[in-house]
Design a protein around this motif. Structure first.
Motif, short mmCIF file in Angstrom:
data_model
loop_
_atom_site.label_atom_id
_atom_site.label_comp_id
_atom_site.label_asym_id
_atom_site.label_seq_id
_atom_site.Cartn_x
_atom_site.Cartn_y
_atom_site.Cartn_z
N THR A 270 2.83 -12.48 -5.79
CA THR A 270 3.18 -11.13 -5.34
C THR A 270 1.88 -10.41 -4.99
OG1 THR A 270 5.21 -11.02 -6.63
CG2 THR A 270 4.17 -8.93 -6.04
N SER A 271 1.86 -9.77 -3.85
CA SER A 271 0.63 -9.16 -3.34
C SER A 271 0.72 -7.64 -3.26
CB SER A 271 0.31 -9.70 -1.94
OG SER A 271 0.15 -11.11 -1.97
N ILE A 272 -0.44 -7.02 -3.38
CA ILE A 272 -0.60 -5.60 -3.10
C ILE A 272 -1.26 -5.49 -1.74
CG2 ILE A 272 -1.61 -3.43 -3.90
CD1 ILE A 272 -1.92 -4.79 -6.66
N ALA A 273 -0.76 -4.62 -0.88
CA ALA A 273 -1.31 -4.53 0.47
C ALA A 273 -1.59 -3.08 0.85
CB ALA A 273 -0.34 -5.15 1.47
N ILE A 274 -2.66 -2.90 1.63
CA ILE A 274 -2.98 -1.58 2.19
C ILE A 274 -3.33 -1.78 3.66
CG2 ILE A 274 -3.78 -0.58 0.02
CD1 ILE A 274 -6.65 -1.13 0.90
N ARG A 275 -3.30 -0.69 4.41
CA ARG A 275 -3.63 -0.75 5.83
C ARG A 275 -5.15 -0.80 5.99
NH1 ARG A 275 -1.81 1.32 11.00
NH2 ARG A 275 -3.47 0.64 12.42
N ARG A 276 -5.64 -1.79 6.72
CA ARG A 276 -7.07 -1.88 6.98
C ARG A 276 -7.54 -0.67 7.78
NH1 ARG A 276 -9.75 -6.80 6.28
NH2 ARG A 276 -8.41 -8.59 5.84
N GLY A 277 -8.73 -0.18 7.43
CA GLY A 277 -9.33 0.91 8.20
C GLY A 277 -8.85 2.29 7.84
N ARG A 278 -7.81 2.38 7.00
CA ARG A 278 -7.30 3.69 6.64
C ARG A 278 -8.11 4.25 5.46
NH1 ARG A 278 -1.08 5.27 4.83
NH2 ARG A 278 -1.41 7.52 4.77
N LEU A 279 -8.52 5.48 5.59
CA LEU A 279 -9.26 6.13 4.50
C LEU A 279 -8.27 6.44 3.38
CD1 LEU A 279 -11.93 7.29 3.49
CD2 LEU A 279 -11.27 9.47 4.52
N GLN A 280 -8.50 5.85 2.21
CA GLN A 280 -7.56 6.00 1.10
C GLN A 280 -8.02 7.08 0.14
OE1 GLN A 280 -4.86 4.39 1.34
NE2 GLN A 280 -5.27 2.58 2.55
N ARG A 281 -7.03 7.80 -0.42
CA ARG A 281 -7.35 8.73 -1.50
C ARG A 281 -7.80 7.95 -2.72
NH1 ARG A 281 -4.58 13.67 -0.69
NH2 ARG A 281 -5.65 14.37 -2.56
N GLY A 282 -8.61 8.58 -3.55
CA GLY A 282 -9.14 7.89 -4.73
C GLY A 282 -8.06 7.33 -5.63
N TYR A 283 -6.95 8.05 -5.76
CA TYR A 283 -5.91 7.59 -6.68
C TYR A 283 -5.18 6.34 -6.16
CZ TYR A 283 -3.16 10.90 -3.80
OH TYR A 283 -2.59 11.60 -2.77
N VAL A 284 -5.30 6.04 -4.85
CA VAL A 284 -4.74 4.78 -4.35
C VAL A 284 -5.47 3.61 -4.98
CG1 VAL A 284 -4.45 3.33 -2.29
CG2 VAL A 284 -3.98 5.79 -2.16
N TYR A 285 -6.79 3.69 -5.04
CA TYR A 285 -7.58 2.64 -5.67
C TYR A 285 -7.30 2.57 -7.17
CZ TYR A 285 -10.16 2.57 -1.28
OH TYR A 285 -10.51 2.47 0.04
N ARG A 286 -7.10 3.73 -7.80
CA ARG A 286 -6.82 3.72 -9.24
C ARG A 286 -5.49 3.00 -9.52
NH1 ARG A 286 -10.87 6.00 -8.28
NH2 ARG A 286 -11.42 3.79 -8.15
N PHE A 287 -4.50 3.22 -8.67
CA PHE A 287 -3.21 2.55 -8.87
C PHE A 287 -3.38 1.04 -8.74
CE2 PHE A 287 0.93 0.86 -7.88
CZ PHE A 287 1.79 1.60 -8.67
N ILE A 288 -4.14 0.60 -7.75
CA ILE A 288 -4.37 -0.83 -7.56
C ILE A 288 -5.10 -1.42 -8.76
CG2 ILE A 288 -5.55 -2.56 -6.15
CD1 ILE A 288 -5.03 -0.76 -3.72
N GLU A 289 -6.08 -0.68 -9.29
CA GLU A 289 -6.82 -1.15 -10.46
C GLU A 289 -5.91 -1.29 -11.67
OE1 GLU A 289 -9.98 1.63 -10.88
OE2 GLU A 289 -11.22 0.73 -9.31
N LEU A 290 -4.92 -0.39 -11.81
CA LEU A 290 -3.98 -0.50 -12.92
C LEU A 290 -3.10 -1.74 -12.77
CD1 LEU A 290 -2.89 3.23 -13.34
CD2 LEU A 290 -4.18 1.87 -14.99
N CYS A 291 -2.77 -2.08 -11.53
CA CYS A 291 -1.98 -3.29 -11.29
C CYS A 291 -2.81 -4.54 -11.54
CB CYS A 291 -1.48 -3.31 -9.84
SG CYS A 291 -0.22 -2.08 -9.44
N ALA A 292 -4.02 -4.56 -11.05
CA ALA A 292 -4.90 -5.73 -11.14
C ALA A 292 -6.27 -5.28 -11.59
CB ALA A 292 -4.97 -6.43 -9.78
N PRO A 293 -6.50 -5.20 -12.91
CA PRO A 293 -7.75 -4.64 -13.44
C PRO A 293 -9.02 -5.34 -12.97
CG PRO A 293 -6.10 -4.82 -15.17
CD PRO A 293 -5.55 -5.54 -13.98
N HIS A 294 -8.92 -6.58 -12.51
CA HIS A 294 -10.11 -7.29 -12.04
C HIS A 294 -10.57 -6.78 -10.67
CE1 HIS A 294 -6.78 -9.26 -10.06
NE2 HIS A 294 -7.61 -9.72 -9.17
#
Length: 331
Positions: A270-294
């Protein structure tokens, strides 16, 4: 030329050149949309649309070229808005996640609870969608994060990050003849009606490959988009089910037993995906880190710069044991 005209061009393609739908999408009148199109064509000195009477049928060659450039302009305009929003308020906003029922129901609750504890002012929108639609939602800017299995491969504009690995399980109604058997073969399973996922989603290709490798033709009588539906019909006695393991809980799923299968189905990721080139809000990265801490924000940014098909170091250092533990943590 203005942003509204470019948006109309983009929406015209999205809504198959139906002016009524375009007008509804941008909250404008049909006459206003038609006027904006005429003004843009007059400014460019050439038609952008192929017409039959007043109906739009498609794009001219110039229209197709302008549409591609307009998409980039609107994409970067959205990035500018995101940058301004990050500068103004870092921990407020909306996080839109497009995912399947199974992921929203079984894989994400723990992550969502932790995220809301850290970002109480961020509204979380979980959009449960058909897996095949999730990539489209990302590309259209209607989701910040997509979470699904086997739907993002080969799309250059989407960055795919591994979330967790898992292997399908075989379930049957309590009292089924195979319930007490050890090491049941796929050939034996194929003798019964099978209920599983729709073609091409939720690891279904791994199921098909397993039967093909065993030279067995499965008797698939029903398919569905999510495991809860599959389990409901298994309990009803309509067949054996093949589902993702996170969707099964022995205490909760009364009337269902797991079959001891001698030939495990190959793992799915199962994968997490984001749009390439899109400027992400900081909490987008925090959510991904909670899913996959590595995965850290810097890891994701570095990976985004790599091309499709490369194997980033951040993934190479992730062991099979880690993925197994990830599955145990969310199951």
């Amino acid at each position: 030329m203005n942003f509204q005209q470019l948006r109309i061009l983009r929406e015209a393609i999205r809504y198959k050149f139906n002016i009524t739908d375009v007008a509804n999408a941008i909250y404008a009148s049909q006459s206003g949309v038609s006027k904006q199109i005429r003004e843009l064509e007059e400014e460019l000195g050439s038609p952008l649309f192929v017409r039959r009477g007043k109906r739009l049928l498609g794009l001219t060659d110039l229209g197709a070229n302008v549409a591609r450039m307009a998409e980039r302009v609107l994409f970067e305009a959205d990035n500018i808005k995101q940058a301004a929003a990050q500068f103004a308020v870092e921990d407020q906003g909306v996080l839109q996640i497009a995912t399947t029922h199974t992921q929203a129901r079984y894989a994400l609750p723990g992550v969502v609870v932790k995220f809301k504890e850290s970002f109480p002012a961020v509204r979380l929108d979980l959009r449960q969608a058909n897996p095949k639609d999730i990539a489209s939602l990302l590309l259209a800017g209607e989701a910040d994060i997509g979470i699904a299995t086997d739907v993002f491969a080969g799309i250059d504009d989407i960055l795919t990050l591994p979330f967790y690995a898992w292997t399908h399980i075989v379930i049957a109604p309590a009292g089924h003849p195979l319930e007490s058997r050890k090491g049941v073969s796929l050939e034996e399973i194929a003798q019964y009606p099978i209920i599983t996922y729709d073609t091409g989603i939720t690891g279904r290709p791994r199921i098909d490959e397993a039967f093909e490798n065993a030279n067995v033709v499965p008797h698939i009588t029903m398919t569905a988009l999510d495991a809860d539906v599959i389990k409901a019909y298994v309990v009803s006695g309509l067949g054996i089910g093949i589902v993702a393991p996170m969707a099964y809980d022995a205490a909760r799923d009364v009337g269902i037993s797991v079959i001891d299968c001698a030939e495990p189905i190959a793992p799915s990721t199962t994968s997490i995906a984001i749009r390439r080139g899109r400027l992400q809000r900081g909490y987008v990265y925090r959510f991904i880190e909670l899913c996959a801490p590595h995965l850290t924000e810097q890891d994701i940014r570095d990976t985004e710069l790599q091309t499709e098909g490369e194997h980033p170091k951040v993934f190479a250092r992730t062991s099979a044991l880690h993925w197994n533990r990830s599955l145990e943590a969310i199951a």
